[in-house]
Write an enzyme that holds these catalytic residues in place. Structure first.
Site, short mmCIF file in Angstrom:
data_model
loop_
_atom_site.label_atom_id
_atom_site.label_comp_id
_atom_site.label_asym_id
_atom_site.label_seq_id
_atom_site.Cartn_x
_atom_site.Cartn_y
_atom_site.Cartn_z
N GLU A 151 0.81 -1.23 0.00
CA GLU A 151 0.00 0.00 0.00
C GLU A 151 0.84 1.27 0.00
O GLU A 151 0.41 2.31 -0.50
CB GLU A 151 -0.96 0.01 1.19
CG GLU A 151 -2.12 -0.97 1.09
CD GLU A 151 -1.77 -2.35 1.63
OE1 GLU A 151 -0.58 -2.63 1.89
OE2 GLU A 151 -2.71 -3.17 1.79
N MET A 178 24.39 8.67 1.91
CA MET A 178 24.31 9.92 2.66
C MET A 178 24.60 9.68 4.14
O MET A 178 25.22 10.50 4.81
CB MET A 178 22.93 10.57 2.47
CG MET A 178 22.84 11.98 2.98
SD MET A 178 24.06 13.10 2.23
CE MET A 178 23.11 13.77 0.86
N LYS A 182 -17.41 -0.81 6.37
CA LYS A 182 -17.82 -1.77 5.36
C LYS A 182 -19.35 -1.84 5.17
O LYS A 182 -19.84 -1.92 4.05
CB LYS A 182 -17.29 -3.16 5.73
CG LYS A 182 -17.58 -4.20 4.66
CD LYS A 182 -16.93 -5.54 4.97
CE LYS A 182 -17.16 -6.51 3.80
NZ LYS A 182 -16.55 -7.82 4.06
N PHE A 193 -11.17 -7.44 14.00
CA PHE A 193 -10.12 -7.89 13.10
C PHE A 193 -9.83 -6.80 12.06
O PHE A 193 -10.74 -6.26 11.44
CB PHE A 193 -10.57 -9.18 12.38
CG PHE A 193 -9.57 -9.65 11.37
CD1 PHE A 193 -8.31 -10.06 11.76
CD2 PHE A 193 -9.88 -9.64 10.01
CE1 PHE A 193 -7.36 -10.48 10.81
CE2 PHE A 193 -8.95 -10.05 9.07
CZ PHE A 193 -7.69 -10.46 9.48
N GLN A 194 -8.58 -6.50 11.89
CA GLN A 194 -8.11 -5.46 10.96
C GLN A 194 -8.74 -4.10 11.25
O GLN A 194 -8.98 -3.32 10.34
CB GLN A 194 -8.32 -5.88 9.50
CG GLN A 194 -7.41 -7.05 9.12
CD GLN A 194 -7.29 -7.28 7.63
OE1 GLN A 194 -8.21 -7.01 6.88
NE2 GLN A 194 -6.13 -7.76 7.20
#
Lengths: 163, 582
Positions: free
Chosen positions: B51, B488, B163, B113-114
């Site tokens: 993502e 760097m 949802k 969940f999630q």
């Protein structure tokens, strides 16, 4: 310098957390915070006290204005205004102290709003320095618990904070 | 009126916004929306491999096209993986709309969940966010999200959608609003005319002026107006890292980038200036060096659409809040008017000639493009690799970068003549940005050359996107400046930690990038010999329909110079090489 900022914001979920989050995120200090709905139920009014020089207050004001939920911001300390904080204090009131606390409360024009066998609850309203003085004037009385509303403020005269 | 489910509404609203691509990754809480995408088959969806890459791809797309990038992720880990990309867009003011699935409304707060509090987690790094509470509100919320993301100072907006509100069987009226009006959100559209007058007067009376232009000029589409104004006045221009391309780099009046790794002439001119016109720039700490020593003799005019950017770091003499386009137009007109009405406010021609003479002396002494300013080695020098890229692409490519030495070399040596061609994470400094951003750009502009300048450290932070590039035929060119160190980090360890290379070395464990590219179906090229550099670069760009991974072995011990002396240095205090300083 101490400042009182009055903020009108949308009465939306998450609006308050955006304001409070701004202060912690950018390292600004909140000394007191007071928030409640207004007569227009789509708007909340938030009053907060903070400290900082002009530059810092200018930045705070700008960042507050940038929050999408914030409709208006006013620095009340820029003009004549009235400010009030409310104090509820539970004090041990036994023996000689029982009269002493009552006397002090009267002098400060506070009210005893609950009387227990060994305790009083005193209510006092005023600018914060008055409330601070009252607490120190209680002297030897044992303070059991203190709760304060945080400053609420409003500009004097014709000036109003509305949309 | 048409009845749509929440999922269908989201897809239809994106269609109505004219969205060209959704960058995303499906998951439980977003599945109704994904089903709507499948059924509608209207807005193409690019399935990334992580993502974070979705947000960077949408970000690259937005930076190159000026249109908002769109991201769709699921709840929980999908949402948290998107955070780095959202923060990247926020720091650089990039318009983006991120739609995240959320667990069902009745489960919110139960550690389902999630479940993660996306609105809470993203709060400090978004311009605004919405948690949808009623399906009926979806069209107006999406409209507002795009409006907020793209107007004023642009930025990312998160829309979190539980949802149950996207359920296919729950349908409501759908009408996409034509316009938005929000009492609490009204960005400035015009600068204050009195301030513009003052700014014109100050500019016309300047003896040692500098125009300091940042990313806001590019985001605000002000490059052309800025270029006109600078040429009219014959004043020198420097660009920030984010502003490269806002003024043509090959123009005589361009001083190069300023700041920590800025050009000597740019930093010297800033420090010695008497008037600075700052446009869409924010006096970042990577520009100013020690703020109390910043440009001691300069009066500052600051144009920015965000009032909070003005006087945030440095006190400003003439603040102008407004979009760069309208303010620059007004300023241009004011300058013409004041010039024609008064002899006194003409620029002091003699002073400007002297100023240019001084600048030319600086250029001749240590200017980056005026004589070779770096050493020789048996290895390819990283600067030469960038120059070879510049030449192979005629200076016209879209160049993305990751973060580190390669980023600074690209910023210094690829001369960007056009806005929106240099795409890098300037504010947040996000490693792993370059490849997915290049992907987003190439999808938007299939005919343009897109190169990702990277290092072997950064590229491995999102290398899985080679798979996405294979799936959608995205033939970007990856220019990997491989020095076997986190370059760097190593440079700072050389300069400040007596070359103790704490965790900045991993040569023995690096993959064979050529084989890796081939494993994904792409072309890999290993370049070690100086003589191969230019031909290999041309060969790579000649393969128009292939993703080519150029693994270029460069001098491992090279540093980026100039570099500001810190702490306590001013803009004029720079290291010019490992041994010389100003």
């Amino acid at each position: 310098m101490r400042r009182i900022l009055s903020v009108l914001m949308e009465n939306e979920p998450g609006a308050l957390s955006r304001v409070v989050g701004l202060f912690s995120q950018r390292g600004y200090n909140i000394e007191s915070l007071n928030v409640a709905p207004t007569t227009d139920n789509t708007l909340s009014r938030l009053t907060l006290t903070t400290t900082g020089d002009d530059l810092k207050i200018e930045q705070i004001t700008k960042h507050l204005n940038k929050i999408v939920d914030v409709v208006k911001v006013v620095d009340l300390t820029e003009g004549a205004h009235v400010e009030r904080d409310m104090l509820l204090v539970k004090v041990r009131a036994e023996g000689a102290q029982r009269d002493e606390v009552k006397r002090t409360t009267d002098i400060f024009r506070g009210q005893i709003i609950d009387v227990g066998p060994a305790t009083y609850i005193v209510q006092l309203t005023g600018p914060i320095d008055k409330l601070d003085s009252f607490l120190s004037a209680l002297g030897e009385a044992e303070i059991l618990e203190v709760v304060r509303s945080g400053v609420a403020g409003i500009a004097r005269g014709e000036k109003v904070l509305t949309i | 009126m048409e009845q749509l489910s929440g999922g269908d509404m989201i897809v239809r609203a994106l269609e109505d916004e004219g969205v060209e691509y959704i960058f995303g990754y499906p998951g439980g809480a977003a599945l109704h929306i994904y089903d709507s995408i499948f059924k509608a088959n209207s807005v193409p969806h690019i399935l990334v491999r992580h993502e974070q890459a979705a947000t960077h791809a949408a970000d690259g797309y937005a930076r190159a096209t000026g249109k908002p990038g769109v991201v769709l992720v699921t709840s929980g880990p999908g949402a948290t993986n998107a955070i780095t990309g959202i923060a990247t867009a926020y720091m650089d003011s990039i318009p983006m709309v991120v739609i995240s699935g959320q667990v069902q409304s009745h489960l919110i707060g139960e550690d389902a969940f999630q479940e993660t509090d996306m609105v809470g987690i993203s709060r400090p790094i978004v311009k605004h966010s919405f948690m949808v509470q009623r399906t009926e509100d979806i069209p107006s919320i999406i409209k507002k999200a795009f409006h907020i993301a793209t107007t004023g100072r642009p930025g990312p907006v998160v829309v979190d959608v539980p949802k149950d509100l996207t359920h296919p069987e729950h349908k409501f009226d759908y009408e996409y609003p034509e316009s938005v009006s929000m009492r609490s959100y009204q960005p400035s559209t015009r600068g204050h005319s009195g301030q513009v007058r003052k700014a014109a007067r100050l500019l016309l009376n300047a003896k040692r002026p500098v125009i300091y232009a940042g990313g806001g000029v590019i985001q605000g589409e002000g490059s052309e107006l800025l270029t006109q104004l600078a040429r009219k006045l014959n004043y020198p221009v420097t660009n920030t890292l984010m502003g490269l391309g806002a003024y043509p780099a090959t123009d005589r009046q361009f001083l190069g980038m300023l700041g920590m790794h800025g050009f000597y002439e740019a930093n010297m001119a800033m420090h010695h200036s008497d008037v600075i016109l700052a446009v869409g720039a924010r006096f970042d700490d990577r520009v100013t060096n020690t703020v109390s020593k910043f440009c001691p003799g300069a009066k500052i005019i600051h144009i920015d659409v965000d009032p909070a950017s003005i006087a945030k770091i440095v006190p400003v003499d003439v603040p102008i809040v407004g979009p760069v386009t309208t303010v620059l137009k007004d300023l241009d007109a004011q300058i013409d008017q004041q010039r024609s009405s008064s002899e006194r406010t003409m620029p002091d021609a003699e002073a400007i000639v002297d100023w240019w003479r001084q600048i030319d002396n600086w250029r001749a002494a240590h200017g980056l493009w005026h004589g070779r300013r770096y050493g020789e080695s048996d290895f390819i020098m990283p600067q030469d690799a960038i120059t070879a890229l510049y030449e192979a692409t005629n200076g016209e490519a879209y160049v993305t970068s990751d973060v580190g030495q390669h980023q600074m070399f690209a910023a210094q040596y690829y001369k960007f003549d056009y806005p929106r061609r240099w795409i890098n994470s300037g504010g947040l400094g996000t490693m792993g940005f370059g490849l997915p951003a290049a992907m987003g750009i190439k999808l938007a502009m299939p005919d343009a050359e897109v190169a990702c300048v990277t290092g072997e450290g950064s590229i491995q932070m999102n290398i899985q996107e080679l798979s996405t590039c294979a799936q959608y035929d995205v033939p970007v060119k990856i220019v990997n400046l491989r020095n076997n160190y986190l370059g760097m980090v190593k440079q700072w360890q050389d300069m400040q930690y007596d070359s103790r290379y704490s965790e900045s070395h991993y040569a023995s464990s690096l993959p064979d990038f050529v084989k890796l590219a081939e494993a994904y179906g792409h072309v890999g090229m290993e370049i070690k010999d100086k003589a191969d550099l230019e031909p290999a670069m041309r060969e790579a760009f000649a393969m128009r329909d292939k993703l080519v991974f150029l693994d270029i072995f460069v001098e491992p011990h090279e540093h980026v110079y100039p570099m500001h002396v810190a702490p306590n240095g001013a803009m004029k205090d720079m290291w010019l090489s490992k041994t010389e300083r100003t």
